[in-house]
Motif scaffolding. Structure first.
Motif, PDB file in Angstrom:
ATOM      1  N   THR A  37      15.769   5.368  33.114  1.00  0.00           N
ATOM      2  CA  THR A  37      15.076   5.253  32.367  1.00  0.00           C
ATOM      3  C   THR A  37      13.607   4.890  32.609  1.00  0.00           C
ATOM      4  O   THR A  37      12.414   4.691  31.225  1.00  0.00           O
ATOM      5  N   HIS A  38      13.557   3.971  32.968  1.00  0.00           N
ATOM      6  CA  HIS A  38      11.971   2.992  33.279  1.00  0.00           C
ATOM      7  C   HIS A  38      11.977   2.161  34.331  1.00  0.00           C
ATOM      8  O   HIS A  38      12.681   1.817  35.053  1.00  0.00           O
ATOM      9  N   ALA A  39      10.885   1.648  34.732  1.00  0.00           N
ATOM     10  CA  ALA A  39      10.522   1.184  36.195  1.00  0.00           C
ATOM     11  C   ALA A  39      11.006  -0.450  36.356  1.00  0.00           C
ATOM     12  O   ALA A  39      10.258  -1.041  37.040  1.00  0.00           O
ATOM     13  N   HIS A  40      11.725  -1.548  35.654  1.00  0.00           N
ATOM     14  CA  HIS A  40      12.010  -2.676  35.103  1.00  0.00           C
ATOM     15  C   HIS A  40      12.601  -2.597  36.609  1.00  0.00           C
ATOM     16  O   HIS A  40      13.730  -1.578  36.497  1.00  0.00           O
ATOM     17  N   GLU A  41      12.477  -4.066  37.112  1.00  0.00           N
ATOM     18  CA  GLU A  41      13.548  -4.645  38.564  1.00  0.00           C
ATOM     19  C   GLU A  41      15.130  -4.510  38.117  1.00  0.00           C
ATOM     20  O   GLU A  41      15.871  -4.044  39.021  1.00  0.00           O
ATOM     21  N   ASP A  42      14.653  -5.030  37.258  1.00  0.00           N
ATOM     22  CA  ASP A  42      16.781  -4.300  36.259  1.00  0.00           C
ATOM     23  C   ASP A  42      17.200  -3.268  35.867  1.00  0.00           C
ATOM     24  O   ASP A  42      18.158  -2.760  35.944  1.00  0.00           O
ATOM     25  N   HIS A  43      16.563  -2.023  36.695  1.00  0.00           N
ATOM     26  CA  HIS A  43      16.504  -0.755  36.232  1.00  0.00           C
ATOM     27  C   HIS A  43      16.530  -0.142  37.398  1.00  0.00           C
ATOM     28  O   HIS A  43      17.548   1.336  37.680  1.00  0.00           O
ATOM     29  N   THR A 109       8.309   2.622  23.079  1.00  0.00           N
ATOM     30  CA  THR A 109       7.611   1.899  23.350  1.00  0.00           C
ATOM     31  C   THR A 109       8.971   0.318  24.344  1.00  0.00           C
ATOM     32  O   THR A 109       9.340   0.486  24.388  1.00  0.00           O
ATOM     33  N   HIS A 110       7.639   0.093  25.050  1.00  0.00           N
ATOM     34  CA  HIS A 110       8.245  -1.602  26.204  1.00  0.00           C
ATOM     35  C   HIS A 110       7.869  -1.913  26.625  1.00  0.00           C
ATOM     36  O   HIS A 110       6.507  -2.098  26.450  1.00  0.00           O
ATOM     37  N   SER A 111       8.350  -2.773  27.767  1.00  0.00           N
ATOM     38  CA  SER A 111       7.195  -4.416  28.182  1.00  0.00           C
ATOM     39  C   SER A 111       6.839  -2.992  29.838  1.00  0.00           C
ATOM     40  O   SER A 111       6.284  -3.657  30.741  1.00  0.00           O
TER      41      SER A 111
HETATM   42 ZN   LIG Z   1      12.825  -3.228  30.236  1.00  0.00          ZN
END
Ligand SMILES: [Zn+2]
Ligand SMILES: [Zn+2]
Length: 413
Positions: A37-43, A109-111
């Motif tokens: 869904t997005h590029a954050h480390e927890d994903h 939107t997110h961070s």
């Molecule tokens: Zn995230």
């Protein structure tokens, strides 16, 4: 592993902790794909370490795909190159057939850039999986999250919503990135020494805001730390970074008057090898941090990092450098990327699902989130723990403790 003086075990720098994936490995035949869904480390952080246990296609939008490709490029293990051929880059708002599922990535939107919810359609049941999200009308970069009344989900009747619970305990509405940009400008404007600003590298909107503030306050911006250089280079490659917004090298700004310099620095969580920590020790070559300078934390203290951050701040103050954190100023200089209680209410009142499944939070967050959904008329709420199996159709049901959820220690990929 090593043991600290309090007897707590920590991974070494060349190790990291990942979930036990035996359940997925045993059901490899049924696994259709890995959907990002997005590029954050927890994903995406565990993909390099785990992908070979259940190799399959990986679907992602261009930014997330590029972040993953660069992780592979930095890896010392050639086996990870196999991942590259399996990345399928998707466009938002288009249907993709993945096994028995029709999936659309819906921009939210997110961070970080290109965060998406997933609209998942099957012949018998439709799900909206929010991923990580918030309602932000002015996200600085990328499309705004549609307001609830415009929240077009392609006229698919949503049976279930699977949703982010991170801020389910926080009243009201999250703060917009545009408001944070104004807050940082207000904070920087009266400062006379060098300004060091730290934030999370994956928040490209924040990096852009800081670059705009530097320009607006007559400062030249230099970037210290590889994580920022990597993100800005990806943002440039994908045309997210305006060409006129220049960034200078540390050497280029080294001889400028202090009041004309701003540095974007890594290390807001007290990471020992990041730029901020090295600056406090006087060991960052070519850059000084001295009395009269200021460090702005455009970030939050991630639970678990308190000791390292407190040590970092003490070291900054020992150099007679002022420290500015979000809770010390009236204006907002940081914003969460997750929905607060009013945003969750908006979502449920607009989508009106029959079922909600709470994810991404502690047991208390999940439970409070389920109460919000109920208050908004969602008849069935499913709350569980990692390892529980949720059945959504024909009858909604939770199978408690269905899969093992242990953690395992692996060498760093
Ligand atoms: Zn995230
Ligand atoms: Zn997350």
């Amino acid at each position: 592993m090593f043991q600290d003086p309090d007897g707590v075990l920590h991974p070494r720098l060349d190790e990291f902790i990942v979930p036990d994936t035996h359940f997925v490995e045993e059901n490899r035949g049924a696994l259709q794909a890995i959907i990002l869904t997005h590029a954050h480390e927890d994903h995406i952080g565990a993909i390099l370490a785990l992908w070979h246990r259940f190799p399959t296609r990986i679907y992602a939008t261009p930014f997330t795909a590029e972040v993953l490709r660069r992780k592979v490029a930095r890896s010392r293990d050639d086996r990870h190159n196999d991942i590259l051929a399996q990345i399928v880059v998707v466009e938002t708002n288009h249907w993709y057939q993945v096994g028995p599922f029709d999936i659309q990535w819906k921009p939210l939107t997110h961070s970080t850039l290109e965060s998406n919810g997933l609209l998942i359609r099957t012949p018998v049941h439709s799900v909206f999986h929010t991923g990580d999200w918030k309602f932000d009308a002015n996200p600085v970069i990328g499309p705004a999250t549609p307001t609830p009344s415009e929240f077009a989900l392609d006229d698919v009747c949503i049976d279930s919503v699977i949703c982010d619970s991170t801020n389910a305990l926080k009243p009201g509405h999250s703060v917009s990135e545009q408001v944070v940009m104004q807050g940082i400008r207000k904070t920087v404007a009266p400062l006379t020494g060098r300004v060091f600003v730290s934030c999370f590298a994956s928040n490209v909107a924040r990096l852009l805001s800081i670059a705009h503030v530097a320009k607006q306050t007559g400062r030249y911006l230099a970037v210290l730390g590889r994580a920022f250089e990597n993100m800005i280079s990806i943002a440039r490659a994908l045309d997210y970074w305006p060409k006129q917004l220049k960034i200078y090298s540390a050497a280029e700004v080294a001889y400028l008057p202090k009041e004309e310099v701003m540095y974007l620095v890594t290390g807001s969580q007290g990471e020992p090898r990041a730029a901020l920590n090295m600056l406090t020790k006087g060991s960052f070559r070519g850059v000084d941090m001295e009395e009269g300078d200021s460090v702005i934390f455009s970030s939050m203290r991630i639970p678990g990092n308190e000791v390292e951050i407190a040590r970092l701040i003490a070291n900054i103050k020992a150099r007679k450098v002022s420290v500015i954190e979000n809770d010390m100023v009236e204006q907002d200089i940081h914003a969460s990327g997750h929905p607060c209680r009013d945003e969750l209410r908006h979502l449920y009142r607009h989508i009106k699902p029959k079922i909600m499944v709470a994810t991404h939070g502690t047991a208390e967050h999940l439970y409070q989130h389920s109460l919000i959904a109920k208050e908004c008329g969602v008849r069935r709420t499913l709350v569980g723990l990692n390892g529980d199996l949720f059945q959504l159709h024909p009858v909604s049901k939770r199978f408690e403790g269905y899969a093992s959820t242990a953690r395992v220690l692996l060498p760093s990929p």
